[in-house]
Write a protein that holds these residues in place. Structure first.
Motif: not given
Lengths: 225, 223, 54
Positions: A45, A49, A84-85, A89, A91-92, A95-96, A99, A120, A124, A127, B166-167, B170, C6
């Motif tokens: 996964f 992702v 946005e999407i 993803f 972020s996922l 996080l994963t 893990m 990074v 970006i 922002g 912020i811009l 990064p 995990l």
């Protein structure tokens, strides 16, 4: 309208089926890896992702160029939705990834080039999203966002190079996930990848359409005033 | 008016304004000193060899001071309606970018020139060396170009001052990594040949991002 | 194995994010649709009154 709704429903259904297949493939069908054991299954996964996240940012990049080159609401809607999407993803991925790092090397973070580049990139586009909240004029907002998206995405390969170079001088104890894939593992991975891409397409279409609706709300609001 | 003459005229204007008010320079200088002092305290409590953290601290100071200077420089333009005025004049939009970026480069370089001796004194690390000049030049060039583009953009938003760091930060990560590594390498005695890789990275970054900023600037100026 | 948590956490996180995002989209969609209806009614009401007056 009717056909579009049916297509949307079909896509959602397909996405759900594919995802169930992916879960089965990742958790049951794929053989347990020798070195890491069950924890290696995060890989099925984590990587898809990541692929979707970068794909989405790429879409945003292309749409941003399209907006600056051609203009028109649609390009900006796609750029925004994809950003946005992509951020969700990304972020996922982070996080994963944490893990995975904890499972494989007993540390919550590693300055692995790919993970760090994703971080990074996440910054970006954070922002980018803050920028969008900060400009009221529609056209300006679209134009500024496009500039930032283009700049940000072009940065990605350079960031990767810099961090990879930096890492070879600060040798980190471990190496990246060089997992050797048996055929069954490969199929599980591909199924999972397909499932996430289908999910992504469904999300993107829904989000872009929602952005059109939001535009209409703005338009009507201005007429009322 | 030819491109070069226009650019030069605009840069001269910025320099003249700065000479009279010394706004940007003062702000950047004081802030740099503050950052250097604070970092010195922060690190000295734990790190035995302060020379290890000196390159990073130096570039953090430059980056943050640079952000301040860029903000001031473009906020001032906006306050006085300069950008709009320039756009009405028959001036090549690209000249405005080159001029603004060059002026910002000069201001940042000016601040750096003052910070370097101070840094040498406070950190006890000699950064007043000619071979550092090329790192400073390449690093500041990239920051000035991308910073000018993003500052021009940020200044037209509600979040204004907050948005630029912020811009910018990064996006400038590879530049800061390369600059800090190159600085560190030179301080450790590796010589310019030893840090060639990092200098190359800086060069690539500058080549790509100066060009991209130059191309994208007109979209920020459009009404 | 006590670090299986995990694996569970990673998968759970993915679903929380994905479903959370879908739920957020759904809520936003409903809100936007209501807004459109309200605004449309407001405009009709306004132009109706205009016609009655003019």
């Amino acid at each position: 309208m009717k056909t579009r709704e049916w297509a949307g429903l079909a896509l959602t259904g397909l996405s759900a089926l594919a995802m169930m297949a992916a879960i089965y493939a990742a958790l049951v069908y794929a053989p347990t890896e020798r070195v890491m054991g069950a924890l290696q299954r995060i890989f099925y996964f984590h990587v898809p992702v990541a692929v979707v996240a970068f794909l989405s940012f790429g879409v945003s990049f292309v749409a941003s160029i399209g907006y600056l080159a051609r203009g028109g609401r649609r390009w900006d809607q796609v750029a925004y939705a994809a950003a946005e999407i992509g951020e969700v993803f990304a972020s996922l991925v982070i996080l994963t990834g944490m893990m995975w790092a904890r499972a494989a090397w007993n540390t919550w973070w590693t300055w692995d080039p790919r993970l760090t580049t994703t971080l990074v990139l996440w910054l970006i586009y954070a922002g980018y999203l803050i920028l969008r909240g900060s400009v009221e004029d529609e056209i300006r907002r679209a134009r500024y966002s496009a500039v930032v998206a283009i700049l940000g995405f072009l940065d990605v390969p350079v960031v990767f190079m810099a961090i990879r170079w930096w890492r070879t001088i600060h040798p980190v104890v471990f190496d990246s996930s060089g997992v050797n894939l048996e055929p069954a593992m490969l199929s599980a991975f591909l199924i999972s990848l397909a499932a996430f891409v289908i999910l992504y397409v469904a999300l993107l279409l829904a989000r872009v359409r929602q952005e059109s609706l939001a535009d209409e709300v703005e338009f009507l609001r201005r007429r009322v005033q | 008016m030819s491109f070069l003459r226009t650019t030069w005229a605009l840069v001269a204007k910025d320099l003249a304004v700065e000479r009279r008010t010394r706004e940007s320079l003062n702000v950047m200088f004081i802030f740099s000193v503050m950052v250097v002092v604070i970092l010195n305290f922060a690190f000295e409590l734990r790190v035995e060899n302060v020379g290890q953290v000196a390159p990073g601290a130096l570039w953090v100071a430059f980056a943050f001071a640079g952000v301040l200077g860029l903000n001031r420089s473009l906020a001032r333009e906006r306050e006085n309606g300069c950008l709009e005025g320039l756009m009405l004049a028959p001036v090549d939009r690209n000249a405005i970018f080159v001029a603004k970026a060059a002026a910002n480069l000069l201001f940042m370089a000016g601040a750096e020139a003052i910070v370097l001796p101070l840094f040498t004194v406070l950190f006890g690390v000699n950064v007043l060396r000619p071979d550092l000049l090329i790192v400073l030049l390449l690093g500041t060039l990239g920051l000035a170009a991308v910073g000018t583009l993003l500052a021009a953009l940020a200044v037209h938003t509600r979040a204004r001052d907050v948005l630029l760091p912020i811009l910018l930060l990064p996006v400038s990560v590879p530049l800061l990594i390369a600059a800090a590594k190159a600085t560190g390498g030179l301080l450790d005695g590796a010589g310019l040949a030893g840090v060639a890789g990092w200098l190359q990275l800086l060069g690539v970054y500058d080549a790509v991002f100066v060009a991209v900023s130059y191309l994208l600037f007109e979209y920020v100026l459009e009404e | 194995m006590n670090s299986t948590y995990l694996l569970v956490a990673a998968y759970a996180l993915i679903w929380v994010f994905v479903f959370g995002y879908i739920a957020w989209l759904g809520r936003r969609q409903a809100w936007l649709q209501r807004e459109v209806e309200l605004l449309r009614k407001a405009i009709e009401g306004y132009s109706g009154r205009k016609a009655a007056r003019g």
